[in-house]
Design a protein around this motif. Structure first.
Motif, PDB file in Angstrom:
ATOM      1  N   HIS A 265       0.851  -1.196   0.000  1.00  0.00           N
ATOM      2  CA  HIS A 265       0.000   0.000   0.000  1.00  0.00           C
ATOM      3  C   HIS A 265       0.880   1.237   0.000  1.00  0.00           C
ATOM      4  O   HIS A 265       2.104   1.139  -0.063  1.00  0.00           O
TER       5      HIS A 265
ATOM      6  N   CYS B 182      -3.366  -2.711  -1.928  1.00  0.00           N
ATOM      7  CA  CYS B 182      -4.437  -1.932  -1.319  1.00  0.00           C
ATOM      8  C   CYS B 182      -5.197  -1.199  -2.426  1.00  0.00           C
ATOM      9  O   CYS B 182      -4.631  -0.357  -3.127  1.00  0.00           O
TER      10      CYS B 182
ATOM     11  N   GLN C 242      -7.428   1.015  -2.083  1.00  0.00           N
ATOM     12  CA  GLN C 242      -7.565   2.439  -1.754  1.00  0.00           C
ATOM     13  C   GLN C 242      -6.323   3.223  -2.195  1.00  0.00           C
ATOM     14  O   GLN C 242      -6.430   4.293  -2.804  1.00  0.00           O
ATOM     15  N   SER C 243      -5.133   2.659  -1.928  1.00  0.00           N
ATOM     16  CA  SER C 243      -3.887   3.304  -2.372  1.00  0.00           C
ATOM     17  C   SER C 243      -3.808   3.320  -3.896  1.00  0.00           C
ATOM     18  O   SER C 243      -3.385   4.305  -4.493  1.00  0.00           O
TER      19      SER C 243
ATOM     20  N   HIS D   3      -6.070   5.970  -5.281  1.00  0.00           N
ATOM     21  CA  HIS D   3      -5.474   7.289  -5.039  1.00  0.00           C
ATOM     22  C   HIS D   3      -4.397   7.604  -6.087  1.00  0.00           C
ATOM     23  O   HIS D   3      -4.227   8.752  -6.485  1.00  0.00           O
TER      24      HIS D   3
ATOM     25  N   SER E 262      -6.869  -5.932  -3.531  1.00  0.00           N
ATOM     26  CA  SER E 262      -7.727  -6.091  -2.358  1.00  0.00           C
ATOM     27  C   SER E 262      -8.540  -4.814  -2.192  1.00  0.00           C
ATOM     28  O   SER E 262      -8.170  -3.762  -2.713  1.00  0.00           O
ATOM     29  N   LEU E 263      -9.625  -4.890  -1.463  1.00  0.00           N
ATOM     30  CA  LEU E 263     -10.405  -3.695  -1.175  1.00  0.00           C
ATOM     31  C   LEU E 263      -9.523  -2.647  -0.505  1.00  0.00           C
ATOM     32  O   LEU E 263      -9.560  -1.469  -0.848  1.00  0.00           O
ATOM     33  N   SER E 264      -8.709  -3.093   0.433  1.00  0.00           N
ATOM     34  CA  SER E 264      -7.788  -2.197   1.134  1.00  0.00           C
ATOM     35  C   SER E 264      -6.682  -3.040   1.768  1.00  0.00           C
ATOM     36  O   SER E 264      -6.805  -4.260   1.882  1.00  0.00           O
ATOM     37  N   ALA E 265      -5.637  -2.372   2.213  1.00  0.00           N
ATOM     38  CA  ALA E 265      -4.579  -3.068   2.956  1.00  0.00           C
ATOM     39  C   ALA E 265      -5.134  -3.564   4.289  1.00  0.00           C
ATOM     40  O   ALA E 265      -4.799  -4.658   4.738  1.00  0.00           O
TER      41      ALA E 265
ATOM     42  N   THR F 243      -8.133  -4.548   4.879  1.00  0.00           N
ATOM     43  CA  THR F 243      -8.924  -5.748   4.589  1.00  0.00           C
ATOM     44  C   THR F 243      -8.010  -6.957   4.399  1.00  0.00           C
ATOM     45  O   THR F 243      -8.243  -8.025   4.978  1.00  0.00           O
TER      46      THR F 243
END
Length: 181
Positions: A100, A140, A142-143, A146, A161-164, A166
């Motif tokens: 991430h 991640c 999300q990252s 971004h 993945s949805l996020s780190a 998660t």
């Protein structure tokens, strides 16, 4: 005289540069990922229980310089190499890497990485070797969002993945411990 001093300083600079990049003499290639993750043989270490199964995750947030390898990816290769040399079967080592932050760039494919950095991704071959040896690599989402990176921009085999958070939660529920190094 000025030439001698300049030549001596240049030679000294080259010597220190090559020394900084050199591995200590007691380190050698490992048995699983030979080109990455050099290890030292340790005599007299506490024995690893026979049949022990490792489930270890690595957290990677910092991006490597464009022409260098990410140190955390090297650590995963070292983990495989040193434990294999110590007698742990490859099938008993389950590793995961959660990427991430700025490090997301280090797992992008040649097209994306080249467009952003104007250089090839130095990590690509190491990532391919880790994947080949069963290491799961999660990015991640999300990252990635971004940084405007999509799943198609990732090196094949790297998973979004949805996020780190998660990825780490799911790995922990699956019995993985987080490696602090």
């Amino acid at each position: 005289m000025r030439y001698k001093i300049s030549a001596s300083l240049s030679a000294l600079a080259l010597l220190s540069l090559s020394s900084a990049n050199a591995q200590p003499a007691n380190f050698h290639k490992g048995p699983i990922i030979e080109e990455y993750g050099p290890i030292a043989t340790i005599e007299g270490h506490d024995p690893i229980p026979p049949g022990n199964i490792f489930k270890v995750s690595f957290d990677v947030t910092d991006r490597s310089k464009a022409d260098e390898l990410n140190r955390k990816f090297i650590s995963a290769a070292r983990f495989l190499n040193m434990h294999s040399e110590a007698g742990v079967a490859a099938k008993n080592m389950n590793l995961a890497i959660v990427v991430h932050g700025s490090a997301v760039q280090d797992v992008t494919n040649a097209e994306h990485y080249g467009a952003v950095n104007d250089k090839p991704n130095s990590n690509a071959l190491l990532i391919a070797e880790l994947l080949k040896h069963g290491v799961q690599i999660y990015v991640c989402g999300q990252s990635a969002a971004h940084q405007e990176i999509t799943a198609q921009d990732l090196i094949p085999g790297v998973r979004m993945s949805l996020s780190a958070m998660t990825a780490h939660a799911l790995l922990q529920q699956g019995g993985y411990t987080l490696n602090p190094f």
